[in-house]
Design a protein around this motif. Structure first.
Motif, PDB file in Angstrom:
ATOM      1  N   CYS A 255       0.703  -1.069  -0.227  1.00  0.00           N
ATOM      2  CA  CYS A 255      -0.494   0.124   0.131  1.00  0.00           C
ATOM      3  C   CYS A 255       0.990   0.924   0.533  1.00  0.00           C
ATOM      4  O   CYS A 255       0.377   1.960  -0.308  1.00  0.00           O
ATOM      5  CB  CYS A 255      -0.712  -0.232   1.237  1.00  0.00           C
ATOM      6  N   GLN A 256       2.250   1.435   0.660  1.00  0.00           N
ATOM      7  CA  GLN A 256       2.774   2.783   0.948  1.00  0.00           C
ATOM      8  C   GLN A 256       3.620   2.872  -0.483  1.00  0.00           C
ATOM      9  O   GLN A 256       3.863   3.898  -0.748  1.00  0.00           O
ATOM     10  CB  GLN A 256       4.151   2.249   1.835  1.00  0.00           C
ATOM     11  N   ASP A 259       0.824   4.607  -2.903  1.00  0.00           N
ATOM     12  CA  ASP A 259       0.935   6.065  -2.507  1.00  0.00           C
ATOM     13  C   ASP A 259       1.790   6.935  -2.800  1.00  0.00           C
ATOM     14  O   ASP A 259       1.240   7.962  -3.415  1.00  0.00           O
ATOM     15  CB  ASP A 259       1.948   6.080  -1.127  1.00  0.00           C
ATOM     16  N   GLN A 260       2.637   6.517  -3.797  1.00  0.00           N
ATOM     17  CA  GLN A 260       3.623   6.914  -4.907  1.00  0.00           C
ATOM     18  C   GLN A 260       2.153   7.965  -5.997  1.00  0.00           C
ATOM     19  O   GLN A 260       2.425   8.924  -6.661  1.00  0.00           O
ATOM     20  CB  GLN A 260       4.371   5.874  -6.112  1.00  0.00           C
ATOM     21  N   ASN A 262      -0.335   7.710  -5.530  1.00  0.00           N
ATOM     22  CA  ASN A 262      -1.519   9.083  -4.425  1.00  0.00           C
ATOM     23  C   ASN A 262      -1.041  10.556  -4.718  1.00  0.00           C
ATOM     24  O   ASN A 262      -2.099  11.582  -5.137  1.00  0.00           O
ATOM     25  CB  ASN A 262      -1.222   8.487  -3.290  1.00  0.00           C
ATOM     26  N   GLU A 263       0.516  10.584  -4.164  1.00  0.00           N
ATOM     27  CA  GLU A 263       0.756  11.876  -4.299  1.00  0.00           C
ATOM     28  C   GLU A 263       0.910  12.838  -5.628  1.00  0.00           C
ATOM     29  O   GLU A 263       1.262  13.886  -4.882  1.00  0.00           O
ATOM     30  CB  GLU A 263       2.165  11.829  -4.339  1.00  0.00           C
ATOM     31  N   ARG A 270      -7.502  12.671  -3.941  1.00  0.00           N
ATOM     32  CA  ARG A 270      -6.584  11.531  -3.333  1.00  0.00           C
ATOM     33  C   ARG A 270      -7.665   9.959  -2.708  1.00  0.00           C
ATOM     34  O   ARG A 270      -8.169  10.135  -1.993  1.00  0.00           O
ATOM     35  CB  ARG A 270      -5.928  11.752  -2.054  1.00  0.00           C
ATOM     36  N   SER A 272      -7.336   6.944   0.322  1.00  0.00           N
ATOM     37  CA  SER A 272      -6.810   6.670   1.168  1.00  0.00           C
ATOM     38  C   SER A 272      -6.980   5.420   1.620  1.00  0.00           C
ATOM     39  O   SER A 272      -7.094   4.472   0.876  1.00  0.00           O
ATOM     40  CB  SER A 272      -7.401   7.235   2.781  1.00  0.00           C
ATOM     41  N   TRP A 273      -5.953   4.634   2.575  1.00  0.00           N
ATOM     42  CA  TRP A 273      -6.253   3.717   2.943  1.00  0.00           C
ATOM     43  C   TRP A 273      -6.778   2.828   4.328  1.00  0.00           C
ATOM     44  O   TRP A 273      -7.335   4.124   5.405  1.00  0.00           O
ATOM     45  CB  TRP A 273      -4.753   3.181   3.379  1.00  0.00           C
TER      46      TRP A 273
END
Length: 288
Positions: A255-256, A259-260, A262-263, A270, A272-273
């Motif tokens: 998930c992290q 986030d690339q 998402n940014e 955006r 979210s988690w």
């Protein structure tokens, strides 16, 4: 890699299961729908990478991410990306039009590499063992014995009838039983000499189990979550605790990485988690 998913039941099911776990943590937005993330997450699990196309407004703000099939994407030598289309056509993208999520490979930094490559040979061996068993039965070759008789009381007509019955044991209906009666015959009048003991020499179960364990190890999948039947009476333990630990160690790091993507989205678009459960919540769920 895509075709390999059909080689083995576990290898085909695990990437979709990991995708489902990631979707459980995912909270969709106007910039990235659940369907978009579902496809991208499956691409990541299978190919070690996924691609998003940025849809921008007149001010250059990214309003939405569109999934692009990783199997058709290529990185251009001179920068940017290219998608392979039917009829030998190509669609080119600039570097800043694409978000490329990839699992870093120590040998190159162009394409992502999935973790399971070390288990490919086990998946193929597992498939080969299954195909061998199917073809063995389909060919009717499992008669696998010599029918020997040495009795003067057995007439020539009876011998021909036995020969016809044995020849007809192949193919459909090949598990029929056969009754033979020789009046006055001794105990050694008929002998069955096995020449192809399938159960002793094939060891299908051992091959399937060993390769299965290799496959789930290559995927770093807990056996309790991989649909494996426990061999001991105690089972695998608390499935909820296993799920929490696996999600924390395996799914949330992925998930992290996403986030690339998402940014680059405008802040109000955006995704979210889901917040991980606290220790108190986990304890309460276990008690319930």
């Amino acid at each position: 890699m895509a075709k390999l998913l059909r080689a083995n039941a576990h290898h085909g099911a695990i990437p979709k299961f990991k995708r489902n776990l990631l979707l459980r943590e995912f909270i969709a937005s106007a910039g990235c729908t659940a369907q978009t993330m579902s496809r991208a997450a499956l691409d990541y699990n299978v190919f070690g990478e996924s691609y998003f196309y940025k849809h921008c407004n007149a001010f250059g703000q990214v309003l939405e991410l569109e999934h692009l099939m990783a199997i058709n994407m290529r990185v251009k030598v001179d920068g940017g990306f290219m998608m392979l289309l039917p009829d030998n056509k190509e669609l080119e993208f600039d570097q800043d039009e694409i978000v490329h999520i990839m699992d870093y490979d120590v040998e190159q930094n162009i394409y992502g590499i999935p973790d399971y490559l070390g288990g490919v040979q086990s998946a193929l061996l597992n498939e080969a063992a299954t195909l061998f068993r199917r073809r063995y039965y389909s060919n009717g070759a499992h008669a696998g014995y010599i029918f020997y008789t040495n009795d003067p009381d057995l007439s020539e007509a009876d011998e021909q009838e036995l020969q016809a019955q044995i020849s007809g044991s192949k193919g459909v209906g090949n598990f029929r039983s056969m009754f033979v009666n020789i009046p006055g015959g001794n105990e050694n009048a008929i002998k069955i000499i096995p020449i192809g003991d399938f159960q002793a020499k094939d060891e299908l179960e051992k091959v399937k189990n060993i390769t299965r364990n290799d496959i789930i190890a290559a995927w770093r999948m807990n056996p309790a979550l991989a649909g494996i039947i426990p061999e001991n009476s105690g089972g695998f333990g608390d499935i909820e605790k296993i799920d929490r630990v696996y999600t924390s160690n395996e799914i949330r790091p992925i998930c992290q990485l996403f986030d690339q993507a998402n940014e680059v989205l405008r802040e109000d678009r955006r995704f979210s988690w889901r917040e991980p459960p606290t220790t108190d919540q986990s304890t309460a769920n276990t008690s319930n």
